[in-house]
Design a protein around this motif. Sequence first.
Motif, short mmCIF file in Angstrom:
data_model
loop_
_atom_site.label_atom_id
_atom_site.label_comp_id
_atom_site.label_asym_id
_atom_site.label_seq_id
_atom_site.Cartn_x
_atom_site.Cartn_y
_atom_site.Cartn_z
N LYS A 17 95.01 56.62 90.50
CA LYS A 17 95.92 56.71 89.37
C LYS A 17 96.48 55.33 89.04
O LYS A 17 96.09 54.32 89.64
N HIS A 18 97.40 55.31 88.08
CA HIS A 18 97.91 54.01 87.64
C HIS A 18 99.40 54.02 87.35
O HIS A 18 99.98 52.98 87.15
N ASP A 19 100.01 55.20 87.32
CA ASP A 19 101.43 55.17 86.94
C ASP A 19 102.34 54.93 88.14
O ASP A 19 103.33 55.62 88.36
N ALA B 52 101.23 63.49 88.99
CA ALA B 52 102.30 63.44 87.99
C ALA B 52 101.85 63.57 86.54
O ALA B 52 102.47 64.29 85.77
N HIS B 53 100.79 62.91 86.12
CA HIS B 53 100.46 63.01 84.69
C HIS B 53 99.11 63.70 84.46
O HIS B 53 98.44 63.48 83.47
N MET B 54 98.78 64.60 85.35
CA MET B 54 97.46 65.23 85.24
C MET B 54 97.42 66.40 84.28
O MET B 54 98.35 66.63 83.55
N GLY C 170 87.72 57.72 86.50
CA GLY C 170 88.30 57.09 87.69
C GLY C 170 89.30 57.97 88.42
O GLY C 170 89.36 57.96 89.65
N HIS C 171 90.07 58.76 87.67
CA HIS C 171 91.11 59.57 88.30
C HIS C 171 90.58 60.50 89.39
O HIS C 171 91.24 60.74 90.38
N TRP C 172 89.37 61.02 89.17
CA TRP C 172 88.89 61.98 90.19
C TRP C 172 87.54 61.60 90.80
O TRP C 172 87.10 62.22 91.75
N GLU D 6 86.60 55.93 80.65
CA GLU D 6 86.53 55.23 81.93
C GLU D 6 87.65 55.69 82.85
O GLU D 6 87.44 56.06 84.00
N ASP D 7 88.87 55.66 82.32
CA ASP D 7 90.05 56.03 83.10
C ASP D 7 89.96 57.47 83.60
O ASP D 7 90.26 57.77 84.75
N ARG D 8 89.53 58.34 82.70
CA ARG D 8 89.47 59.77 83.05
C ARG D 8 88.51 59.99 84.22
O ARG D 8 88.75 60.81 85.10
#
Length: 409
Positions: free
Chosen positions: A337-339, A324-326, A254-256, A250-252
């Motif tokens: 993102k979330h960080d 940053a965390h890609m 959402g990032h793009w 899910e998160d992956r």
Amino acid sequence: MLRRIFSPLILSVFLLSGVATAQDAKPARAKPKVIVVGVNGMELDIIRPLLLKGQLPNLASVVNRGAYGKLRTVPAPNCPRVYSTLFTSTAPEEHGVTGFLVGGITANTNMLKEEPIWSLLSAGQVTVGMANVPATFPVMPVNGYMISGMLTRGKNCEDGVLCAPKLSEVMGGDAVYPKSMQAELMKNVGDFYIDCERMPSAADLKGHELPVIDAWLSKVQTIRDQQNKLFDYLLSNHPTDFTFMVQSCEDRVGHWLYPISPFNVGYNASVNSARPEAFPNQYIAFDKVLGTILKHVDDETYLFIVSDHGIKPLREFEEKDPHAHMDHEKTTPVIAKHDFADGDDVPGSFFVMGPGIKHDFRVMGLAASVYDIAPTILRIYGIEQPKQMHGHALSEIFDKRESKTAVGN
Ligand SMILES: [Zn+2]
């Protein structure tokens, strides 16, 4: 370090408990059954409209039968950092898994400096089953089984960060405990992917946006189908008192592929207008996996659905590096993102139901946090919360009349 300290203890407890069971005429009282389903980056801004539209029937049934709310997370949240807080109820600086990389090395279980929930439960003779939980590679010995998740290293995913080796491709440590279970899984579940697919780069996408997006989403669904099969197999064939299973696609997505508007940062019509339903669809797909898990949940089972953080479109104007965390090349067109420095910008969420849990009950504000999950589970098993844990058992979600028997038994 932790492995060396705790493994002999756990093994000796297993041996002793085996002897006691064989000699004791009275069968031991059954332990509570707890299933924790982790979702990486469950965003309530997306979940709530889907619930309103009736598109998450299984999650809706959990909401009706249980308690839910936001879950306060840690600053600059990301998966290994928050899950390790969730396991240990300690701060990232204390448990040591401060991010995907720690001192330039991919986070791994050898870095964990505080005792995790699976170790405490195992020592308490609770049987433990874990599958695809982030930051559990290499796997550690438990009173049951453990299959690693995000940050597992392997072929085409040498550093283990945001990519997916198959079970047969794992390198640099064990992905399955006990080792003998690996052949059984290969035979009965197949050679499944352990984490979600790596995101495409800007170069992959340019000029081929729609076919690249569709092929990637199709791979994500394949991975989810494999995970669904794995979870169903484990719950059917290896039932344990405590089970912890995590999804991370899910998160992956959402990032793009978060459904952003033209006014959002990073909007590119050829990517962001192509499949606006892709991210919400991940939760609809998750709801089907939840349906599979619910088949293994009876009235005596506690079910926890927890998310380590949410995910939002880029929004922090102080930030210098939105990627940053890609992925390695840092060229994925990340739009959410979330960080963020303030974790309260992207709280996680929790949904709990089970014996003595209030029905249709909402915890307001940020009263519950990722620190509270492990203490709540320990309390259900009547295991004393170790001093180093900062969280508290979420007693507010338990019905007072039943709480004496529901917890601490
Ligand atoms: Zn993420």
